[in-house]
Design an enzyme around this catalytic site. Structure first.
Site, PDB file in Angstrom:
ATOM      1  N   ARG A 227     -23.165  17.848  46.090  1.00 53.54           N
ATOM      2  CA  ARG A 227     -23.918  18.329  47.246  1.00 53.54           C
ATOM      3  C   ARG A 227     -24.804  19.481  46.794  1.00 53.54           C
ATOM      4  O   ARG A 227     -24.455  20.226  45.872  1.00 53.54           O
ATOM      5  CB  ARG A 227     -22.969  18.824  48.342  1.00 53.54           C
ATOM      6  CG  ARG A 227     -22.264  17.716  49.116  1.00 53.54           C
ATOM      7  CD  ARG A 227     -23.224  16.975  50.035  1.00 53.54           C
ATOM      8  NE  ARG A 227     -22.573  15.941  50.825  1.00 53.54           N
ATOM      9  CZ  ARG A 227     -22.597  14.634  50.542  1.00 53.54           C
ATOM     10  NH1 ARG A 227     -23.222  14.179  49.459  1.00 53.54           N
ATOM     11  NH2 ARG A 227     -22.004  13.759  51.319  1.00 53.54           N
ATOM     12  N   HIS A 275     -31.606  11.979  46.943  1.00 56.49           N
ATOM     13  CA  HIS A 275     -30.259  11.612  47.431  1.00 56.49           C
ATOM     14  C   HIS A 275     -30.056  10.083  47.444  1.00 56.49           C
ATOM     15  O   HIS A 275     -29.755   9.493  48.484  1.00 56.49           O
ATOM     16  CB  HIS A 275     -30.023  12.195  48.837  1.00 56.49           C
ATOM     17  CG  HIS A 275     -28.559  12.306  49.169  1.00 56.49           C
ATOM     18  ND1 HIS A 275     -28.011  13.338  49.874  1.00 56.49           N
ATOM     19  CD2 HIS A 275     -27.515  11.477  48.900  1.00 56.49           C
ATOM     20  CE1 HIS A 275     -26.710  13.158  50.018  1.00 56.49           C
ATOM     21  NE2 HIS A 275     -26.387  12.029  49.430  1.00 56.49           N
TER      22      HIS A 275
HETATM   23  P1  NDP Z   1     -12.787  12.203  46.306  1.00 55.42           P
HETATM   24  O1  NDP Z   1     -12.256  12.950  47.487  1.00 55.42           O
HETATM   25  O2  NDP Z   1     -12.233  10.848  46.011  1.00 55.42           O
HETATM   26  O3  NDP Z   1     -12.600  13.080  44.984  1.00 55.42           O
HETATM   27  C1  NDP Z   1     -12.832  14.447  44.966  1.00 55.42           C
HETATM   28  C2  NDP Z   1     -12.457  15.005  43.587  1.00 55.42           C
HETATM   29  O4  NDP Z   1     -12.830  16.380  43.551  1.00 55.42           O
HETATM   30  C3  NDP Z   1     -10.959  14.933  43.304  1.00 55.42           C
HETATM   31  O5  NDP Z   1     -10.730  14.610  41.947  1.00 55.42           O
HETATM   32  C4  NDP Z   1     -10.500  16.360  43.601  1.00 55.42           C
HETATM   33  O6  NDP Z   1      -9.355  16.796  42.870  1.00 55.42           O
HETATM   34  C5  NDP Z   1     -11.704  17.156  43.136  1.00 55.42           C
HETATM   35  N1  NDP Z   1     -11.705  18.479  43.781  1.00 55.42           N
HETATM   36  C6  NDP Z   1     -11.776  18.774  45.099  1.00 55.42           C
HETATM   37  N2  NDP Z   1     -11.697  20.107  45.291  1.00 55.42           N
HETATM   38  C7  NDP Z   1     -11.557  20.658  44.050  1.00 55.42           C
HETATM   39  C8  NDP Z   1     -11.393  21.980  43.584  1.00 55.42           C
HETATM   40  N3  NDP Z   1     -11.348  23.020  44.427  1.00 55.42           N
HETATM   41  N4  NDP Z   1     -11.263  22.180  42.261  1.00 55.42           N
HETATM   42  C9  NDP Z   1     -11.292  21.139  41.386  1.00 55.42           C
HETATM   43  N5  NDP Z   1     -11.420  19.837  41.766  1.00 55.42           N
HETATM   44  C10 NDP Z   1     -11.561  19.606  43.085  1.00 55.42           C
HETATM   45  O7  NDP Z   1     -14.365  12.135  46.491  1.00 55.42           O
HETATM   46  P2  NDP Z   1     -15.402  11.003  46.016  1.00 55.42           P
HETATM   47  O8  NDP Z   1     -15.233  10.790  44.552  1.00 55.42           O
HETATM   48  O9  NDP Z   1     -15.328   9.826  46.910  1.00 55.42           O
HETATM   49  O10 NDP Z   1     -16.801  11.738  46.330  1.00 55.42           O
HETATM   50  C11 NDP Z   1     -17.092  12.992  45.765  1.00 55.42           C
HETATM   51  C12 NDP Z   1     -18.354  13.570  46.385  1.00 55.42           C
HETATM   52  O11 NDP Z   1     -19.505  12.900  45.896  1.00 55.42           O
HETATM   53  C13 NDP Z   1     -18.501  13.442  47.898  1.00 55.42           C
HETATM   54  O12 NDP Z   1     -17.703  14.386  48.589  1.00 55.42           O
HETATM   55  C14 NDP Z   1     -19.977  13.685  48.085  1.00 55.42           C
HETATM   56  O13 NDP Z   1     -20.218  15.071  48.218  1.00 55.42           O
HETATM   57  C15 NDP Z   1     -20.583  13.180  46.785  1.00 55.42           C
HETATM   58  N6  NDP Z   1     -21.365  11.953  46.985  1.00 55.42           N
HETATM   59  C16 NDP Z   1     -22.689  11.958  46.650  1.00 55.42           C
HETATM   60  C17 NDP Z   1     -23.439  10.830  46.769  1.00 55.42           C
HETATM   61  C18 NDP Z   1     -24.860  10.810  46.332  1.00 55.42           C
HETATM   62  O14 NDP Z   1     -25.553   9.815  46.518  1.00 55.42           O
HETATM   63  N7  NDP Z   1     -25.343  11.864  45.713  1.00 55.42           N
HETATM   64  C19 NDP Z   1     -22.890   9.582  47.303  1.00 55.42           C
HETATM   65  C20 NDP Z   1     -21.486   9.669  47.599  1.00 55.42           C
HETATM   66  C21 NDP Z   1     -20.777  10.818  47.456  1.00 55.42           C
HETATM   67  P3  NDP Z   1      -7.917  16.100  43.081  1.00 55.42           P
HETATM   68  O15 NDP Z   1      -8.033  14.763  42.341  1.00 55.42           O
HETATM   69  O16 NDP Z   1      -6.999  17.039  42.427  1.00 55.42           O
HETATM   70  O17 NDP Z   1      -7.743  15.938  44.557  1.00 55.42           O
HETATM   71  C1  OXD Z   2     -22.122  10.201  50.690  1.00 53.26           C
HETATM   72  C2  OXD Z   2     -23.504  10.445  50.375  1.00 53.26           C
HETATM   73  O1  OXD Z   2     -21.364  11.160  50.852  1.00 53.26           O
HETATM   74  O2  OXD Z   2     -24.340   9.570  50.564  1.00 53.26           O
HETATM   75  O3  OXD Z   2     -21.750   9.018  50.794  1.00 53.26           O
HETATM   76  O4  OXD Z   2     -23.834  11.507  49.861  1.00 53.26           O
END
Ligand code: NDP
Ligand code: OXD
Length: 312
Positions: A227, A275
């Site tokens: 983000r 994005h």
């Molecule tokens: P998940 O919830 O599956 O994974 C999140 C990961 O981040 C986990 O491994 C988690 O750790 C880690 N995490 C969360 N908080 C912390 C912290 N404080 N310190 C260290 N690690 C942390 O999310 P997704 O993989 O599904 O998606 C991730 C993000 O990608 C979304 O939230 C969104 O913001 C972004 N996104 C962007 C898109 C784009 O087109 N640019 C499209 C889709 C998503 P743990 O494994 O220990 O829980």
């Molecule tokens: C999502 C994104 O969170 O598009 O799926 O960023």
């Protein structure tokens, strides 16, 4: 018995394909498209993306808020979010495929020294450069969730020296794991190409800042697909200015669309993408959504419920 009703609340997203895909998979579900709500008491489920704040508390019988996107921070930060209704993340195989492609494309771009080749082309100079072997290239992914773990597995499979940083310890075959605040510095210190795939939470906001970027080896690259609010914009510009970073790919921004006068647009070392790293794909995501609705309709819980306390 009254049919269950899903309300589609995704301003700016065309509803037609979604409504067709949901109706064809679950004909017994009534689908309405906001703002044509009808009786608010009829609404059982809301399928949302960037919904108007406060809207969701208008539905007294709401049983689930299902997100069209993977990131749920815009739902969770609604101050009037109904307190007990589960918020369900989008886990879509199509989204994971797209993110995997995008991250791989940009990692290879930096690994194969394409920014230098592009510069030499402009200067009409023939300069053969040898990239390091993948195992000599430490790549680091912040977040090994649904998306990050998939990208890490791909990169490790190509032989890259791949690591991931997570909140709790996490095993992904072939990927080194660093976790928690104490794992962050050692993770950054080894990472030449850094990918941010964290959710936006109170703990991760502004995490790409002067101090963290300074821990990377000099000349590192950043790929931010998490983000925009993970990154302190001025700190990135300063890190590029002093050569601490050699380049950045940004798919997400604090303000989207990126304002026309933002300095990222014309920066020679920044690649701006609107994005699109990964887009929720109707064909695959409708299967996921409907499977989750079926589970709930048959008395089983939803899969992929966000933890409101953690913010993801
Ligand atoms: P998940 O919830 O599956 O994974 C999140 C990961 O981040 C986990 O491994 C988690 O750790 C880690 N995490 C969360 N908080 C912390 C912290 N404080 N310190 C260290 N690690 C942390 O999310 P997704 O993989 O599904 O998606 C991730 C993000 O990608 C979304 O939230 C969104 O913001 C972004 N996104 C962007 C898109 C784009 O087109 N640019 C499209 C889709 C998503 P743990 O494994 O220990 O829980
Ligand atoms: C999502 C994104 O969170 O598009 O799926 O960023």
């Amino acid at each position: 018995m009254k049919a269950s009703t899903l309300l589609f609340v995704c301003p700016g997203v065309s509803s037609e394909g979604w409504v067709r895909a949901i109706r064809s998979r679950l004909p017994e579900l009534e689908v309405r498209v906001w703002p044509e709500v009808g009786h608010t008491a009829d609404v059982d489920y809301a399928f949302v993306w960037k919904h108007p704040a406060g809207l969701l508390r208008s539905f007294p019988n709401l049983k689930g808020i299902l997100s069209l996107g993977a990131g749920v921070e815009s739902i969770l930060r609604d101050p009037e979010l109904p307190p007990k209704v589960p918020v369900v993340r989008m886990v879509d195989p199509g989204l994971a495929v797209g993110m995997n492609e995008f991250v791989l494309m940009r990692v290879l771009h930096y690994h194969r020294r394409m920014p230098e080749h592009e510069r030499f082309q402009k200067e009409h100079r023939w300069v053969p450069l040898t990239p390091p072997l993948p195992e000599q290239r430490p790549v680091g992914i912040m977040g090994l969730g649904e998306l990050g773990a998939r990208c890490a597995t791909t990169l490790a499979g190509l032989g890259f020296d791949t690591a991931g940083w997570t909140r709790r310890p996490k095993t992904v075959p072939g990927v080194k794991n660093f976790h928690g605040p104490e794992g962050l510095k050692p993770f950054l210190r080894r990472t030449e190409i850094l990918v941010c795939l964290l959710p936006l939470t109170s703990e991760t906001a502004d995490i790409l800042n002067r101090s963290t970027l300074s821990e990377l080896p000099r000349g590192a690259f950043l790929i931010n697909v998490g983000r925009g609010a993970h990154l302190v914009d001025a700190d990135l510009l300063e890190a590029l200015e002093r050569g601490q970073l050699a380049g950045a790919t940004l798919d997400v921004f604090r303000e989207e669309p990126l304002p026309l006068d933002h300095s990222f647009w014309d920066h020679p070392a920044i690649c701006v993408v609107p994005h699109v790293a990964a887009i929720t794909q109707i064909e695959t995501a409708a299967d996921t959504l409907v499977e989750n609705l079926r589970r709930h309709l048959s008395g089983r819980g939803f899969l992929h419920v966000a933890d409101r306390r953690l913010g993801y």
